[in-house]
Design a protein around this motif. Structure first.
Motif, PDB file in Angstrom:
ATOM      1  N   LYS A   1      -1.826   1.877   3.070  1.00 20.81           N
ATOM      2  CA  LYS A   1      -1.727   2.244   1.656  1.00 20.81           C
ATOM      3  C   LYS A   1      -1.403   1.027   0.798  1.00 20.81           C
ATOM      4  O   LYS A   1      -1.992   0.830  -0.261  1.00 20.81           O
ATOM      5  CB  LYS A   1      -0.652   3.317   1.461  1.00 20.81           C
ATOM      6  CG  LYS A   1      -1.034   4.668   1.990  1.00 20.81           C
ATOM      7  CD  LYS A   1       0.099   5.653   1.806  1.00 20.81           C
ATOM      8  CE  LYS A   1      -0.174   6.952   2.529  1.00 20.81           C
ATOM      9  NZ  LYS A   1       0.966   7.876   2.448  1.00 20.81           N
TER      10      LYS A   1
ATOM     11  N   LEU B   1      -4.415  -1.255   0.417  1.00 25.80           N
ATOM     12  CA  LEU B   1      -5.404  -0.727  -0.520  1.00 25.80           C
ATOM     13  C   LEU B   1      -4.943  -0.853  -1.967  1.00 25.80           C
ATOM     14  O   LEU B   1      -5.738  -1.144  -2.855  1.00 25.80           O
ATOM     15  CB  LEU B   1      -5.725   0.726  -0.184  1.00 25.80           C
ATOM     16  CG  LEU B   1      -6.443   0.952   1.147  1.00 25.80           C
ATOM     17  CD1 LEU B   1      -6.581   2.438   1.428  1.00 25.80           C
ATOM     18  CD2 LEU B   1      -7.794   0.270   1.171  1.00 25.80           C
TER      19      LEU B   1
ATOM     20  N   ARG C   1      -5.061  -4.718  -3.364  1.00 25.60           N
ATOM     21  CA  ARG C   1      -6.317  -5.480  -3.359  1.00 25.60           C
ATOM     22  C   ARG C   1      -6.402  -6.383  -4.580  1.00 25.60           C
ATOM     23  O   ARG C   1      -6.565  -5.928  -5.693  1.00 25.60           O
ATOM     24  CB  ARG C   1      -7.507  -4.547  -3.331  1.00 25.60           C
ATOM     25  CG  ARG C   1      -7.695  -3.899  -1.987  1.00 25.60           C
ATOM     26  CD  ARG C   1      -8.966  -3.120  -1.988  1.00 25.60           C
ATOM     27  NE  ARG C   1     -10.088  -3.975  -1.634  1.00 25.60           N
ATOM     28  CZ  ARG C   1     -10.825  -3.831  -0.547  1.00 25.60           C
ATOM     29  NH1 ARG C   1     -10.545  -2.868   0.274  1.00 25.60           N
ATOM     30  NH2 ARG C   1     -11.832  -4.623  -0.317  1.00 25.60           N
TER      31      ARG C   1
END
Length: 70
Positions: free
Chosen positions: A29, A32, A35
């Protein structure tokens, strides 16, 4: 959320496995969400990697201790 090694050593193998799974999910998590960003998200990832390493180390130590007792 940094985990203490002392707390990890008091856990059973099943508890450590569950904790490892939770940390791995949190790492995904965080990866992501982060990023391309820097700052708090990357720091969280670093802490999670260290927690995962602590868990794996304690699991390996328990495994070695179990084999030594045989």
């Amino acid at each position: 959320m940094s985990l203490k090694t002392r707390e990890l050593r008091e856990m059973t193998g099943d508890e450590l496995g569950k904790k490892l799974q939770n940390v791995s999910n949190e790492m995904l998590k965080a990866r992501l969400e982060a990023r391309g960003r820097r700052g708090p998200a990357s720091a969280k990832g670093r802490l999670l990697r260290r927690d995962k390493a602590r868990i794996l180390t304690v699991m390996r130590q328990k495994e070695k201790a179990a084999h030594a007792e045989e």
